[in-house]
Design a protein around this motif. Structure first.
Motif, PDB file in Angstrom:
ATOM      1  N   ASP A   1      39.861  47.201  41.352  1.00 12.92           N
ATOM      2  CA  ASP A   1      38.620  47.167  42.120  1.00 12.92           C
ATOM      3  C   ASP A   1      37.828  48.460  41.980  1.00 12.92           C
ATOM      4  O   ASP A   1      36.588  48.436  41.975  1.00 12.92           O
ATOM      5  CB  ASP A   1      38.939  46.884  43.590  1.00 12.92           C
ATOM      6  CG  ASP A   1      39.437  45.472  43.793  1.00 12.92           C
ATOM      7  OD1 ASP A   1      38.626  44.535  43.687  1.00 12.92           O
ATOM      8  OD2 ASP A   1      40.644  45.287  44.018  1.00 12.92           O
ATOM      9  N   GLN A   2      38.516  49.587  41.852  1.00 16.88           N
ATOM     10  CA  GLN A   2      37.800  50.848  41.624  1.00 16.88           C
ATOM     11  C   GLN A   2      37.128  50.844  40.254  1.00 16.88           C
ATOM     12  O   GLN A   2      35.984  51.289  40.110  1.00 16.88           O
ATOM     13  CB  GLN A   2      38.768  52.021  41.749  1.00 16.88           C
ATOM     14  CG  GLN A   2      39.207  52.279  43.183  1.00 16.88           C
ATOM     15  CD  GLN A   2      40.373  53.253  43.276  1.00 16.88           C
ATOM     16  OE1 GLN A   2      41.235  53.305  42.396  1.00 16.88           O
ATOM     17  NE2 GLN A   2      40.399  54.025  44.354  1.00 16.88           N
ATOM     18  N   LEU A   3      37.822  50.332  39.240  1.00 16.90           N
ATOM     19  CA  LEU A   3      37.204  50.214  37.921  1.00 16.90           C
ATOM     20  C   LEU A   3      36.038  49.240  37.970  1.00 16.90           C
ATOM     21  O   LEU A   3      34.987  49.471  37.354  1.00 16.90           O
ATOM     22  CB  LEU A   3      38.248  49.762  36.898  1.00 16.90           C
ATOM     23  CG  LEU A   3      37.760  49.601  35.456  1.00 16.90           C
ATOM     24  CD1 LEU A   3      37.196  50.900  34.908  1.00 16.90           C
ATOM     25  CD2 LEU A   3      38.885  49.085  34.560  1.00 16.90           C
ATOM     26  N   ALA A   4      36.216  48.148  38.708  1.00 19.67           N
ATOM     27  CA  ALA A   4      35.135  47.174  38.845  1.00 19.67           C
ATOM     28  C   ALA A   4      33.912  47.793  39.502  1.00 19.67           C
ATOM     29  O   ALA A   4      32.770  47.524  39.093  1.00 19.67           O
ATOM     30  CB  ALA A   4      35.625  45.976  39.646  1.00 19.67           C
ATOM     31  N   ASP A   5      34.123  48.609  40.529  1.00 17.98           N
ATOM     32  CA  ASP A   5      33.002  49.266  41.195  1.00 17.98           C
ATOM     33  C   ASP A   5      32.196  50.110  40.209  1.00 17.98           C
ATOM     34  O   ASP A   5      30.956  50.125  40.245  1.00 17.98           O
ATOM     35  CB  ASP A   5      33.499  50.158  42.338  1.00 17.98           C
ATOM     36  CG  ASP A   5      33.913  49.356  43.565  1.00 17.98           C
ATOM     37  OD1 ASP A   5      33.556  48.169  43.654  1.00 17.98           O
ATOM     38  OD2 ASP A   5      34.610  49.937  44.426  1.00 17.98           O
ATOM     39  N   ALA A   6      32.900  50.809  39.327  1.00 15.99           N
ATOM     40  CA  ALA A   6      32.219  51.650  38.343  1.00 15.99           C
ATOM     41  C   ALA A   6      31.360  50.824  37.395  1.00 15.99           C
ATOM     42  O   ALA A   6      30.339  51.298  36.900  1.00 15.99           O
ATOM     43  CB  ALA A   6      33.243  52.468  37.548  1.00 15.99           C
ATOM     44  N   ALA A   7      31.785  49.581  37.171  1.00 21.25           N
ATOM     45  CA  ALA A   7      31.066  48.709  36.248  1.00 21.25           C
ATOM     46  C   ALA A   7      30.113  47.759  36.956  1.00 21.25           C
ATOM     47  O   ALA A   7      29.490  46.908  36.311  1.00 21.25           O
ATOM     48  CB  ALA A   7      32.067  47.898  35.426  1.00 21.25           C
ATOM     49  N   GLY A   8      30.020  47.867  38.279  1.00 16.85           N
ATOM     50  CA  GLY A   8      29.117  47.011  39.017  1.00 16.85           C
ATOM     51  C   GLY A   8      29.547  45.558  39.063  1.00 16.85           C
ATOM     52  O   GLY A   8      28.713  44.647  39.100  1.00 16.85           O
ATOM     53  N   THR A   9      30.864  45.332  39.075  1.00 18.77           N
ATOM     54  CA  THR A   9      31.362  43.967  39.115  1.00 18.77           C
ATOM     55  C   THR A   9      32.483  43.875  40.150  1.00 18.77           C
ATOM     56  O   THR A   9      32.550  44.687  41.064  1.00 18.77           O
ATOM     57  CB  THR A   9      31.815  43.500  37.715  1.00 18.77           C
ATOM     58  OG1 THR A   9      32.190  42.116  37.782  1.00 18.77           O
ATOM     59  CG2 THR A   9      32.950  44.330  37.162  1.00 18.77           C
ATOM     60  N   ILE A  10      33.349  42.875  40.020  1.00 18.24           N
ATOM     61  CA  ILE A  10      34.441  42.660  40.969  1.00 18.24           C
ATOM     62  C   ILE A  10      35.776  42.677  40.236  1.00 18.24           C
ATOM     63  O   ILE A  10      35.845  42.432  39.024  1.00 18.24           O
ATOM     64  CB  ILE A  10      34.269  41.331  41.732  1.00 18.24           C
ATOM     65  CG1 ILE A  10      34.162  40.143  40.762  1.00 18.24           C
ATOM     66  CG2 ILE A  10      33.053  41.407  42.647  1.00 18.24           C
ATOM     67  CD1 ILE A  10      34.099  38.793  41.435  1.00 18.24           C
ATOM     68  N   GLY A  11      36.832  42.939  40.999  1.00 17.94           N
ATOM     69  CA  GLY A  11      38.159  43.025  40.393  1.00 17.94           C
ATOM     70  C   GLY A  11      38.579  41.763  39.670  1.00 17.94           C
ATOM     71  O   GLY A  11      39.298  41.815  38.666  1.00 17.94           O
ATOM     72  N   TYR A  12      38.135  40.602  40.174  1.00 17.50           N
ATOM     73  CA  TYR A  12      38.453  39.337  39.511  1.00 17.50           C
ATOM     74  C   TYR A  12      38.027  39.362  38.042  1.00 17.50           C
ATOM     75  O   TYR A  12      38.754  38.906  37.158  1.00 17.50           O
ATOM     76  CB  TYR A  12      37.711  38.170  40.179  1.00 17.50           C
ATOM     77  CG  TYR A  12      38.057  37.864  41.599  1.00 17.50           C
ATOM     78  CD1 TYR A  12      38.844  36.759  41.919  1.00 17.50           C
ATOM     79  CD2 TYR A  12      37.554  38.625  42.645  1.00 17.50           C
ATOM     80  CE1 TYR A  12      39.127  36.430  43.241  1.00 17.50           C
ATOM     81  CE2 TYR A  12      37.828  38.318  43.965  1.00 17.50           C
ATOM     82  CZ  TYR A  12      38.611  37.221  44.259  1.00 17.50           C
ATOM     83  OH  TYR A  12      38.885  36.904  45.553  1.00 17.50           O
TER      84      TYR A  12
END
Length: 345
Positions: A319-330
């Motif tokens: 989820d932290q990586l997703a936040d950086a990419a503007g998306t979601i952990g899914y």
């Protein structure tokens, strides 16, 4: 400088023990039966290995998206576990559902009619639309009599990851109204619904993303780690550019590591110049654009360049990586590519 390494692709570390612990923790949240959602190849982690670990832990009910996924899952699990198919009874799938003993979750009057005419003695469940407007029988088409002989009647919450969202209570009321008086077991809660509390639990919960370490299950143990090999390093002088479109230009002398992994491996282009990799506990910024097979990372501040950098692990969750990419952990989980060497523990 070239960094020789026997592996040219990243290693995806999958902690099945943590995954099972997450299922048990979510199972303890309710007094009902707890299934497991293993669609999209076990959220990208390998449905066969994931489902076997869960079955050994006591899971007896699994959910997949399509009959094709049910085929692979049945081959892994054998004949005993119940496998529900969210897409229902599609045209042309009658023989497959019959052969597998998979249970379609019927989504429309047309699917109900198809199932009754083509597989009248085969188990079925029903999915109701309580406000998501995606899959399920709408209230105007619904009759409680449809649930006679159903093994499960379910719906899905649209906003369960936001506990205070008014849609949760509205969908709960709609589900209660539509299912009042029926005898079939009911299910409303996936991961987020489980965390909303007992009134959402009914007879069966069906956690998905929380099993794999994702939000909204903040207490989940991390399941996934991803180490990417450093192929080469070079010194870039001030004013020199790196990568496609020369989108990163060095403002001082920098050491840039070229790392194996790109958007073909699920490292989506939105991570360009925003994501962070780690050398141990030390953050290293991704600079420039993500390309198909490679990313470039600033390692100027490291005393020694390691053979690998980590993009998922204790330092950074999906989820932290997703936040950086503007998306979601899914999206991060289900995009993880098949070129990685997979290591299960």
């Amino acid at each position: 400088m070239f960094h020789p390494d026997p592996m040219g692709t990243g290693t995806l570390h999958i902690d099945l023990t943590a995954l099972v612990d997450n299922w048990r923790a979510l199972d303890r949240q309710s007094a009902t039966d707890t299934g497991a959602v293993v669609k999209a190849d076990g959220y990208g982690l390998g449905a066969g290995r994931v489902s076997k670990a869960l079955a050994e832990a006591g899971v007896r009910t699994f959910f997949v998206a399509t009959a094709e996924e049910a085929t692979a899952l049945r081959a892994s699990l054998g004949p005993d576990p119940v496998i529900y198919v969210f897409s229902g009874h599609m045209d042309g799938e009658t023989q497959t559902l019959s052969d597998l003993g998979a249970v379609p979750l019927l989504n429309s009057p047309e699917q109900v009619a198809r199932h009754q005419s083509q597989l009248p003695d085969h188990p079925f469940g029903l999915q109701l639309d309580t406000g998501m407007n995606r899959l399920g029988i709408e209230a105007s088409d619904w009759s409680p009599a449809m649930s006679q002989d159903a093994t499960l009647v379910m719906s899905h919450l649209a906003c369960a990851d936001e506990p205070d969202h008014p849609a949760n209570a509205a969908q709960l009321k709609a589900f209660l109204d539509m299912t009042a008086g029926i005898l079939a077991p009911r299910s409303l809660a996936a991961t987020g619904g489980i965390l909303l509390g007992p009134e959402y639990h009914f007879d069966m919960t069906r956690p998905g993303v929380g099993l794999y370490g994702g939000l909204p299950f903040a207490g989940a143990k991390p399941v996934v780690g991803l180490d990417l090999p450093v192929i080469q390093t070079r010194t870039v002088d001030p004013g020199e550019a790196v990568g496609y479109a020369q989108s990163y230009v060095a403002d001082s002398k920098r050491v840039i590591a070229t790392v194996s992994g790109g958007y073909a491996d699920g490292l989506i282009r939105a991570m360009s110049s925003t994501a962070t990799l780690y050398a141990g506990e030390t953050p290293c910024p991704l600079v420039g654009r993500v390309s198909m097979d490679l990313i470039t990372v600033d390692v100027t501040h490291l005393d020694d360049v390691p053979t690998h950098l980590s993009i998922l692990g204790p330092q950074q969750s999906v989820d932290q990586l997703a936040d950086a990419a503007g998306t979601i952990g899914y999206e991060i989980l289900t995009s993880l590519g098949h070129r990685y060497t997979r290591s299960y523990a």
